[in-house]
Design a protein around this motif. Structure first.
Motif, PDB file in Angstrom:
ATOM      1  N   PHE A 100       4.164   3.352  -6.010  1.00 18.61           N
ATOM      2  CA  PHE A 100       4.254   2.220  -6.926  1.00 18.61           C
ATOM      3  C   PHE A 100       3.675   2.540  -8.293  1.00 18.61           C
ATOM      4  O   PHE A 100       4.222   2.164  -9.321  1.00 18.61           O
ATOM      5  CB  PHE A 100       3.523   1.013  -6.325  1.00 18.61           C
ATOM      6  CG  PHE A 100       3.593  -0.224  -7.177  1.00 18.61           C
ATOM      7  CD1 PHE A 100       4.642  -1.115  -7.038  1.00 18.61           C
ATOM      8  CD2 PHE A 100       2.603  -0.504  -8.105  1.00 18.61           C
ATOM      9  CE1 PHE A 100       4.710  -2.254  -7.820  1.00 18.61           C
ATOM     10  CE2 PHE A 100       2.669  -1.641  -8.885  1.00 18.61           C
ATOM     11  CZ  PHE A 100       3.725  -2.519  -8.740  1.00 18.61           C
ATOM     12  N   HIS A 101       2.556   3.262  -8.297  1.00 20.84           N
ATOM     13  CA  HIS A 101       1.794   3.426  -9.546  1.00 20.84           C
ATOM     14  C   HIS A 101       2.234   4.612 -10.386  1.00 20.84           C
ATOM     15  O   HIS A 101       1.570   5.008 -11.319  1.00 20.84           O
ATOM     16  CB  HIS A 101       0.302   3.554  -9.239  1.00 20.84           C
ATOM     17  CG  HIS A 101      -0.291   2.262  -8.781  1.00 20.84           C
ATOM     18  ND1 HIS A 101      -0.481   1.977  -7.458  1.00 20.84           N
ATOM     19  CD2 HIS A 101      -0.693   1.174  -9.464  1.00 20.84           C
ATOM     20  CE1 HIS A 101      -1.001   0.774  -7.334  1.00 20.84           C
ATOM     21  NE2 HIS A 101      -1.134   0.262  -8.531  1.00 20.84           N
ATOM     22  N   ARG A 102       3.345   5.253 -10.012  1.00 18.60           N
ATOM     23  CA  ARG A 102       3.769   6.392 -10.830  1.00 18.60           C
ATOM     24  C   ARG A 102       5.246   6.243 -11.135  1.00 18.60           C
ATOM     25  O   ARG A 102       5.972   5.536 -10.439  1.00 18.60           O
ATOM     26  CB  ARG A 102       3.509   7.690 -10.075  1.00 18.60           C
ATOM     27  CG  ARG A 102       4.378   7.800  -8.847  1.00 18.60           C
ATOM     28  CD  ARG A 102       4.097   9.058  -8.068  1.00 18.60           C
ATOM     29  NE  ARG A 102       5.113   9.188  -7.030  1.00 18.60           N
ATOM     30  CZ  ARG A 102       4.945   9.922  -5.938  1.00 18.60           C
ATOM     31  NH1 ARG A 102       3.812  10.560  -5.749  1.00 18.60           N
ATOM     32  NH2 ARG A 102       5.907  10.003  -5.040  1.00 18.60           N
ATOM     33  N   TYR A 150       0.857  -1.170   0.000  1.00 24.55           N
ATOM     34  CA  TYR A 150       0.000   0.000   0.000  1.00 24.55           C
ATOM     35  C   TYR A 150       0.892   1.219   0.000  1.00 24.55           C
ATOM     36  O   TYR A 150       1.800   1.321   0.828  1.00 24.55           O
ATOM     37  CB  TYR A 150      -0.903   0.018   1.234  1.00 24.55           C
ATOM     38  CG  TYR A 150      -1.918   1.139   1.210  1.00 24.55           C
ATOM     39  CD1 TYR A 150      -3.131   0.969   0.551  1.00 24.55           C
ATOM     40  CD2 TYR A 150      -1.645   2.363   1.809  1.00 24.55           C
ATOM     41  CE1 TYR A 150      -4.056   1.994   0.498  1.00 24.55           C
ATOM     42  CE2 TYR A 150      -2.572   3.393   1.766  1.00 24.55           C
ATOM     43  CZ  TYR A 150      -3.774   3.203   1.113  1.00 24.55           C
ATOM     44  OH  TYR A 150      -4.697   4.227   1.058  1.00 24.55           O
ATOM     45  N   GLY A 151       0.709   2.119  -0.949  1.00 24.75           N
ATOM     46  CA  GLY A 151       1.557   3.302  -0.972  1.00 24.75           C
ATOM     47  C   GLY A 151       1.264   4.192  -2.146  1.00 24.75           C
ATOM     48  O   GLY A 151       0.402   3.902  -2.968  1.00 24.75           O
ATOM     49  N   SER A 152       2.010   5.288  -2.212  1.00 23.08           N
ATOM     50  CA  SER A 152       1.730   6.302  -3.235  1.00 23.08           C
ATOM     51  C   SER A 152       2.737   6.235  -4.374  1.00 23.08           C
ATOM     52  O   SER A 152       2.600   6.928  -5.365  1.00 23.08           O
ATOM     53  CB  SER A 152       1.820   7.691  -2.594  1.00 23.08           C
ATOM     54  OG  SER A 152       3.118   7.846  -2.035  1.00 23.08           O
ATOM     55  N   GLN A 186       7.863   0.403  -3.449  1.00 26.15           N
ATOM     56  CA  GLN A 186       7.073  -0.830  -3.422  1.00 26.15           C
ATOM     57  C   GLN A 186       5.835  -0.770  -2.541  1.00 26.15           C
ATOM     58  O   GLN A 186       4.921  -1.545  -2.704  1.00 26.15           O
ATOM     59  CB  GLN A 186       7.956  -1.991  -2.948  1.00 26.15           C
ATOM     60  CG  GLN A 186       9.222  -2.143  -3.735  1.00 26.15           C
ATOM     61  CD  GLN A 186      10.075  -3.304  -3.267  1.00 26.15           C
ATOM     62  OE1 GLN A 186      10.756  -3.930  -4.060  1.00 26.15           O
ATOM     63  NE2 GLN A 186      10.049  -3.595  -1.980  1.00 26.15           N
ATOM     64  N   GLY A 187       5.841   0.113  -1.544  1.00 26.20           N
ATOM     65  CA  GLY A 187       4.723   0.107  -0.602  1.00 26.20           C
ATOM     66  C   GLY A 187       4.788  -1.071   0.355  1.00 26.20           C
ATOM     67  O   GLY A 187       3.778  -1.555   0.849  1.00 26.20           O
TER      68      GLY A 187
END
Lengths: 528, 528
Positions: A114-116, A110-112, A124-125
């Protein structure tokens, strides 16, 4: 061709019985059983990893918020339990909004970040929640968080545990407290660990962090109560790296198909322009034409077969490299400053290479070297590895940076080197891989995988260093030569003078004048 | 101590903005971006890994169902695309019940082997679905499965895709078909790959699989249409390893607390007896007493503090090692057979060690060696690594088996060895680590992490081999000595005869008699 089994031993389990055993495995169950993958395989490393994950998060948060990071790290031994420690990391960052605290510290993946595609320490979150999970696993204690999102007003205090079976956070305590005069976050994790100074210690990690992040102020208090302070060496933050869109040449069919289905764009052309970087309208049209697909086709409607020809068309289209402002290098000056602060050397040099690209991901290599001076000679050179400004202490053997140093031929640069090993010289080498997506060899993020493009860039950087070193070594040898000559002259001229005096029988004054003159003339001939 | 930030650059993002970027990352998103962790980092390795995961699953299924495994593996190149292959693996196993097919092939971290302690090839619930995901990622094609759970009746045909964003399977096609005359499973994956023979090839993997699993029949057809058949060399299955309960000495506080909350037992005493192995009523009472907790306390009610003293009590209590029938060794005979089938050697030896324990997990080491004969001399010895009967081809450098071979002092056993490297001799070494929980260094399961206990056992096994080798080498040298002598005699006696004839002048017949006699007498003295 598998035919009917000839022999059968008494039946053990049938499809139904086997099916009944099938179960979902939560990612936290998986990693708690496989925690060596996350860098928690022994107490010493676990302590380091915990400090590392907490500090990396703090630095990322401060920089994203445009705040000069001031980090405080304290490691305390739990009374009466020499295998237990409390790690406390506090920052002056923006704080964390209440509703996110639980998931950030109590949920894996879970994190901010990874997707950018943006250069960050974390990507990695997993890190900080894994540290919390390890603490919980070994001591049963929750993670304690204090978060304050404004300079005034109260702070939130929370205790979070991770439900490993569900990979979901549980907030076991929460209350408002008054804390500090400014916004920030503090995390407190109790864990089973082992503290030891030197290589692989939190001390070393923090020292190197300060080196690669001269804008950061760090206060550190180790379990023995000794304090370390690194004041910010520069008045300004590094540039904020931009997040970029994926580069078409780094895309795979499956990804492309997902993007086509998820895009907001209504037409293929605009999809190509909006969802990727470096695709102008002209290029977009080119691609559509090459692929033989109508430029206004609805992306969601594009079938696998068409997607495939679309990808082929993309591969055949020349494109600019991805924009490079998604990378913020340390910079040659800062690297030199870092090296000098670290060792007293005769010679320092640093280089920041131009960014380059692997699999559509931009990346940049920096290298620095400190040579001679107080660095002990006749030892293998010391290598400091960094990825996105984070020091890498473990798994050196698995890292492309180590391999590149070993595989380079240092003899070409007048540096001793046993076949395929680290060079042997009074030398400290620094390497930095910066990228919005660093290819680590494991979740513990201690070693960088060796993509050919990355290896090549590192080697080029090392060669620049090598050339500068050779020049320095040559100068060095010449001046050695000089001083040898000088000594020679100084030693023998008086005797010559004496001899001449004995032969020509002139007074001492005459002898002294003569020796002086001789010295001077010889000096001239030598330097001239 | 972090104080108010002295300098602030123009604000970039506040807590709310940062919070808004936080997102969950599905395990499949994570692994598709990090697929090198799963063994899919390059096309060649991807092809091998896919075959490996499919075959391992088939073997596990057959053996659990008590069926002599007959596996068929076909790799076909996709027409007109030399970088694309279809991997088809079929078995005569029990088949998979329809409702499970989707999740087994289309969901990461789903399986029957993770939550139990039993020796299996698979243990993570990642492998085959990861292979499917990689295929989908690189070709956009679904995984095709045929499953038949009874010898008669129809089979189920399904096409499954993995929704990477959710890590959930989607069944895109399904119908009943008629297939084979018996139960079984066939999986078909199209993927981007690269096929090459030799080391690291599917061919090598299957050859070694047959070697470590002599009960298995394998049919293999490579992309060039060449066929390989390994008929089962033994008429019986290996024993079915039993699943065991966790051993108290391997438990950590967090795990213990979870178990206390999840147990069905109503009393602490019965919890200890039922949920662990090797805890008799007497021992359970001992533990409760040591911990100072009432034996009939309700497990769910036990607080962290009590759990801690409970764990301390457990650690202080002597316990039998975990039961060892959860491990099924290959066996010395089978290893020897395997070695002989693989190379023509002068000397073969194998050893199966007694099981041992690390972190409460039982494990067992087997080793074999083939020496001399047709094995090329003057080369580094070849090492074949196995974990739970699965050949490990990649990441040899990171594996405890490799390190153990390199760190052993082979000179003691009359085998050449460069400092700390593989021994240099006409030698093939086989090592097998068997355990209900093999500690792999990464999800790709190609290397075993080095726990001290494991390393020690491997070394002991290698030493047994070394001693046997030394004895053989000594024998060998003696007989060399002999034949050297024999040649010597054969060469010179005729000349002696000639010389004597010249001196004593007797006829040729006499000379021949003499030489014969001489030879005989000397033979006697030598052998006598």
């Amino acid at each position: 061709m598998a035919k009917k089994a000839s022999t059968k031993t008494p039946k053990r389990a049938n499809a139904q019985e086997l099916g009944a055993q099938q179960r979902e495995i939560s990612v936290s169950e998986f990693f708690s059983k496989n925690r060596h993958l996350l860098g928690f395989d022994n107490p010493k490393r676990a302590l380091l990893t915990t400090v590392k994950e907490a500090v990396d998060n703090s630095l990322d948060a401060c920089e994203e918020a445009g705040i000069m990071p001031e980090i405080s790290v304290e490691i305390q031994q739990v009374k009466g339990r020499e295998d237990r420690f409390v790690v406390k990391v506090a920052d002056n960052g923006p704080g964390i909004v209440k509703e996110q605290v639980g998931r950030i510290f109590g949920k894996l993946l879970y994190g901010s970040k990874f997707h950018r595609l943006k250069m960050n320490r974390g990507q990695q979150g997993i890190g900080i929640s894994a540290a919390g999970m390890y603490g919980q696993l070994t001591t049963g204690k929750p993670v304690e968080i204090i978060s304050k999102t404004s300079d005034d007003g109260p702070a939130e205090y929370m205790e979070v545990v991770l439900d490993t079976r569900l990979n979901e956070p549980k907030i076991t305590k929460e209350r408002q407290i008054s804390w500090n005069g400014h916004a920030g976050t503090e995390v407190r994790i109790e864990l089973e660990g082992h503290y030891q100074r030197g290589k692989w210690s939190p001390d070393e990690y923090l020292r190197q962090t300060a080196m690669a992040n001269p804008h950061v102020s760090i206060y550190y208090r180790d379990p023995d109560g000794r304090e370390l302070r690194c004041e910010s060496a520069t008045g300004m933050l590094p540039d904020d790296p931009k997040a970029i869109k994926p580069h078409p040449h780094g895309i795979e069919l499956g990804i492309l198909i997902n993007m086509l289905h998820q895009t907001g764009s209504k037409k293929l052309k605009s999809f190509l322009q909006n969802d990727f970087c470096r695709v102008s309208e002209r290029v977009a049209l080119q691609i559509c034409e090459r692929a033989g697909i109508y430029e206004n086709a609805r992306p969601k409607r594009i079938a696998r077969q068409e997607a495939e020809s679309l990808l082929d068309a993309i591969k055949d289209t020349k494109l600019m490299n991805p924009p490079l402002d998604c990378i913020a290098p340390i910079g040659e000056e800062q690297i030199l400053a870092g090296l000098r602060s670290n060792v007293e050397a005769e010679f320092c040099f640093a280089v920041t290479r131009k960014p380059s690209v692997y699999r559509g991901n931009p990346f940049l290599i920096e290298a620095g070297v400190a040579y001679g001076g107080k660095i002990p000679p006749d030892r293998s050179a010391k290598l400091m590895r960094f990825a996105n400004r984070v020091p890498l202490l473990y798994q050196s053997g698995a890292c492309v940076m180590t391999r590149s140093v070993q595989q380079m031929n240092w003899k070409l640069y007048k540096i001793d080197q046993p076949q395929g090993a680290m060079p042997v010289a009074p030398m400290l080498i620094l390497l930095h891989v910066a990228s919005p997506w660093v290819p680590f060899t494991s979740e513990s993020k201690e070693a960088v995988a060796s993509y050919p493009e990355v290896e090549k860039e590192i080697t080029l950087a090392l060669q620049e260093i090598g050339r500068k070193l050779r020049i320095f070594r040559n100068k060095q040898q010449r001046s050695k030569e000089e001083s040898r000559k000088r000594k020679y002259i100084e030693r023998y001229i008086p005797h010559i003078g004496q001899a001449l005096q004995n032969i020509l029988e002139f007074p001492d004054a005459e002898r002294e004048r003569l020796t002086e003159q001789l010295t001077r003339t010889l000096e001239k001939t030598r330097t001239g």
